[in-house]
Design an enzyme around this catalytic site. Structure first.
Site, short mmCIF file in Angstrom:
data_model
loop_
_atom_site.label_atom_id
_atom_site.label_comp_id
_atom_site.label_asym_id
_atom_site.label_seq_id
_atom_site.Cartn_x
_atom_site.Cartn_y
_atom_site.Cartn_z
N LYS A 1 0.87 -13.81 -1.61
CA LYS A 1 2.09 -13.00 -1.60
C LYS A 1 3.29 -13.79 -1.08
CE LYS A 1 2.62 -10.41 2.65
NZ LYS A 1 3.40 -9.36 3.18
N LYS B 1 7.39 -14.86 4.51
CA LYS B 1 8.21 -15.75 5.33
C LYS B 1 7.35 -16.79 6.04
CE LYS B 1 8.30 -12.40 9.05
NZ LYS B 1 8.61 -11.08 8.60
N LYS C 1 -5.33 -11.28 13.54
CA LYS C 1 -4.40 -12.07 14.35
C LYS C 1 -5.07 -12.71 15.55
CE LYS C 1 -0.07 -10.54 12.64
NZ LYS C 1 1.21 -9.87 12.78
P1 ADP Z 1 6.10 -11.19 5.65
O1 ADP Z 1 4.80 -11.20 4.88
O2 ADP Z 1 7.15 -12.00 4.98
O3 ADP Z 1 5.87 -11.57 7.09
P2 ADP Z 1 6.27 -8.49 6.62
O4 ADP Z 1 4.79 -8.39 6.76
O5 ADP Z 1 7.09 -8.58 7.86
O6 ADP Z 1 6.63 -9.69 5.63
O7 ADP Z 1 6.74 -7.25 5.75
C1 ADP Z 1 7.87 -6.45 5.96
C2 ADP Z 1 7.93 -5.41 4.84
O8 ADP Z 1 8.12 -6.03 3.57
C3 ADP Z 1 6.65 -4.59 4.70
O9 ADP Z 1 7.01 -3.26 4.37
C4 ADP Z 1 5.91 -5.22 3.55
O10 ADP Z 1 5.09 -4.30 2.86
C5 ADP Z 1 7.05 -5.73 2.67
N1 ADP Z 1 6.66 -6.98 1.98
C6 ADP Z 1 6.47 -8.19 2.57
N2 ADP Z 1 6.16 -9.12 1.68
C7 ADP Z 1 6.15 -8.51 0.47
C8 ADP Z 1 5.89 -8.94 -0.87
N3 ADP Z 1 5.60 -10.21 -1.13
N4 ADP Z 1 5.96 -8.04 -1.87
C9 ADP Z 1 6.27 -6.75 -1.61
N5 ADP Z 1 6.53 -6.26 -0.38
C10 ADP Z 1 6.47 -7.13 0.65
#
Ligand code: ADP
Ligand code: TRP
Length: 334
Positions: free
Chosen positions: A197, A200, A114
């Site tokens: 992946k 958001k 980051k």
């Molecule tokens: P993002 O990548 O959308 O910012 P976060 O990092 O805030 O999501 O993740 C919040 C939770 O959701 C975590 O526990 C993470 O492991 C899970 N998570 C996020 N994206 C995925 C995904 N594409 N597949 C499975 N689990 C996910």
């Protein structure tokens, strides 16, 4: 068992969050309720501050994400709250800043990613982010922390902080929290690129299914998702080199609580012209009831805020004795 987990309030929740995290939380709350444990789930709004989120976005996303968790099935068996409403997190965090070492934080990969090349210009909050996370966990004397693979290092740090604090002050205050990394939790990939992946932060909204999306939008996103021209094989392993196909089958399996192998067996010999409409129907049937509950909850944001306040009161009561013990251990007169 005491389970604690948090999620940063930096935007909308999507299908990856649901299948990868929230669904596990809901299952865990049922299992713990039967076995006499507690589940605390919180919206990490203090952590979100380190992302530079705009104030109005932070306020909205806290309520919207809380409503999404309620719509997904988090109920009174769990304690749901937002982190900033329980000041014990911040108070313990400051004490633990004296325990955590610069060297430990310097090794955190999330910090390195980051901050990038601009470490001098990065905020101190971004650097000490894992200390607040340790406080979130230790203030409840949590035994288990469900997290994604990427948070394992922060959990290690929480364990190091707990061990050093207990040793330095000659107390047995903090149990060592165990990460719970669900093997059943699939990693959901972007609908536009099977190697990235679902997230958001992807600029394309077509890359993800948001939990607030309408039926039509869900179906449209699935029908327009990237796939390939080949037929489905009879073995899931044969999809190893076809990331988009593999992802769509993984989503189908997760939404129907089946194994990916049984899904390919059912659709073997068919193409995506047949598979995608079936997946769209399935996704709508699973997600629509949750989305409808979410829409109803968002009609009364004040009520969602009141739920969070109630959760915060319950959480605060659990945190208070541990915070007091930590304050006493370091010699504060409180
Ligand atoms: P993002 O990548 O959308 O910012 P976060 O990092 O805030 O999501 O993740 C919040 C939770 O959701 C975590 O526990 C993470 O492991 C899970 N998570 C996020 N994206 C995925 C995904 N594409 N597949 C499975 N689990 C996910
Ligand atoms: N850092 C976590 C994430 O980005 C969110 C989080 C904050 C958390 N505090 C926590 C997770 C405590 C588990 C326990 O996903």
């Amino acid at each position: 068992m005491r389970v604690v987990s948090g999620i940063q309030t930096t935007g909308n929740l999507h299908l990856g969050n649901y299948l990868g995290a929230i669904r596990q939380w809901v299952a865990m709350q049922g299992a713990l309720d039967e076995n006499g444990g507690e589940c605390l789930f919180f919206l990490a709004d203090l952590h979100a501050l380190t992302s530079g989120i705009a104030p109005s976005d932070l306020a909205n996303s806290t309520i919207e994400m809380a409503a999404t968790l309620l719509a997904a099935g988090i109920d009174d068996r769990s304690i749901l709250f937002n982190q900033s409403r329980v000041p014990a997190h911040s108070e313990l965090c400051w004490i633990l800043q004296g325990t955590a070492r610069m060297g430990w934080l310097n090794r955190m990969t999330q910090w390195k990613d980051k901050a990038g090349k601009n470490r001098e210009g990065a905020s101190v909050g971004l650097f000490t982010y894992p200390v607040l996370q340790a406080a979130d966990i230790l203030v409840y004397q949590a035994t288990h922390v469900p997290v994604g693979e990427d948070q394992k290092q922060h959990l290690e740090l929480a364990r190091d902080v707990a061990t050093k604090f207990n040793t330095d002050f000659g107390v047995e205050l903090f149990p060592l929290p165990e990460p719970l990394i669900s093997k059943a939790a699939p990693r959901i990939m972007s609908l536009r690129d099977g190697t990235a992946k679902m997230s958001k932060s992807d600029p394309s909204d077509m890359s993800r299914i948001n939990l607030i999306d309408s039926d039509d939008l869900i179906a449209q996103k699935i029908k327009k998702s990237k796939s390939d021209a080949d037929l489905l094989p009879d073995s899931f392993d044969a999809l190893a080199e076809r990331p988009e196909a593999k992802n769509l089958v993984t989503i189908y399996a997760a939404l129907s609580d089946r194994t990916p192998q049984s899904v390919v067996e059912e659709f073997s010999g068919k193409g995506f012209g047949a598979f995608k409409p079936a997946l769209a129907d399935l996704a709508v049937s699973v997600l629509a009831p949750m989305r409808d509950r979410l829409v109803r909850l968002l009609d009364d944001r004040t009520a969602v805020g009141a739920e969070l306040a109630r959760g915060a009161a319950r959480a605060g009561a659990l945190a208070a004795p541990t915070l007091l013990a930590a304050q006493k251990a370091v010699g504060l007169q409180v």
